[in-house]
Design an enzyme around this catalytic site. Structure first.
Site: not given
Ligand code: NAD
Ligand code: ZN
Length: 250
Positions: A103, A105, A120, A131, A150, A187-188, A215, A232
């Site tokens: 993330n 954030d 990331h 530039c 620029c 949560g990924t 899931e 989470a």
């Molecule tokens: P993804 O969206 O592919 O997957 C998110 C996962 O989290 C899913 O498997 C979902 O079931 C699960 N999930 C959703 N809500 C949840 C909860 N409350 N508790 C537990 N699990 C939960 O995300 P990813 O795998 O991180 O890949 C997406 C890419 O985009 C990454 O690089 C990500 O960091 C970026 N992204 C970042 C943000 C952020 O900075 N908050 C937001 C959106 C996307």
């Molecule tokens: Zn520039």
């Protein structure tokens, strides 16, 4: 939530010497930042393949900034939820060595964690692809799209699809995964490469895997040892509570 699985997981955390966590967008959903899957969220209007690739940015940065602006506003208004805060507590108590997050954030740091690898990148700085100049996001706050001196449109220093992972994050994460004895995956969906190689590196080096998700993912039936199904923001605090009980901390 399955109390027995929570207890088993907490025991693993309590007894491990080198626990790390890999987090994704799901951990921030309860803070109001949608993941890629949410039905009516940001990403249903801005397909990541169309808005989050480096070639899309190079071709039409102004268009990509429409998405970035919405994301930035969501992130600015977001606060850490009990999952971020719980991981911060585990770190302070010595039960979590590092968080590798996908993330951008800043919510792990806001939730009290110090050892955070931003795989990331980070949205607090902006760079010019043309530039090479770099700016703090505060200098450009409210400017859409933000411009370099620029004249070109700036890009936040987050990793777009098609861009390399920052070298420090890549090396450090690899080392951590190879030396950990427990990995918590939270949560990924683990489909974004190369972040999704971290779980198998840890597993091959003997780490146990705890996965927390709403899931099942492709990891659940392959390398996950304990799957904790749930939000989470509810599962992590339940784990922290149980670890504290084992440690005799109130
Ligand atoms: P993804 O969206 O592919 O997957 C998110 C996962 O989290 C899913 O498997 C979902 O079931 C699960 N999930 C959703 N809500 C949840 C909860 N409350 N508790 C537990 N699990 C939960 O995300 P990813 O795998 O991180 O890949 C997406 C890419 O985009 C990454 O690089 C990500 O960091 C970026 N992204 C970042 C943000 C952020 O900075 N908050 C937001 C959106 C996307
Ligand atoms: Zn520039």
């Amino acid at each position: 939530m399955d109390a027995q699985l929570i207890n088993r997981s907490a025991e693993l955390i309590y007894n491990s010497k080198h626990t790390i966590a890999l987090t994704g967008a799901g951990i921030s959903v309860e803070s109001g930042i949608p993941d890629f899957r949410s039905k009516d969220g940001l990403w249903s209007r801005y397909a990541p393949e169309e808005y989050a690739t480096i070639s899309a940015f190079r071709e039409d940065p102004e268009k990509v900034w429409r998405m970035l602006r919405e994301m930035e506003e969501l992130v600015l208004g977001a606060k850490p939820n009990p999952a971020h805060i719980g991981l911060g507590e585990l770190e302070r108590m010595g039960y979590l060595k590092y968080i590798i997050t996908q993330n951008i954030d800043n919510l792990h740091q806001a939730g009290g964690a110090r050892n955070v690898i931003e795989y990331h990148g980070n949205s607090s700085t902006l760079s010019c692809l043309w530039c090479g100049n770099s700016y703090n996001v505060e200098e450009k706050r409210g400017e859409y799209p933000p411009l370099c001196k620029c004249g070109k449109i700036l890009k936040p220093d987050v990793v777009f699809f098609g861009e390399p992972i920052p070298p420090y994050a890549l090396t450090k994460s690899f080392q951590l995964a190879a030396s950990s004895d427990l990995l918590m995956i939270i949560g990924t969906s683990a489909v974004v490469s190369p972040a999704n190689t971290i779980p198998s590196i840890a597993k091959q080096n003997g780490a146990k895997i705890i996965e927390i998700n709403l899931e099942e993912t492709h990891l659940t039936s392959t390398i996950t040892d304990i799957f904790l199904k749930g939000k989470a923001g509810e599962v992590v605090p339940a784990l922290v509570k149980e670890v504290k009980r084992l440690a005799g901390i109130n």
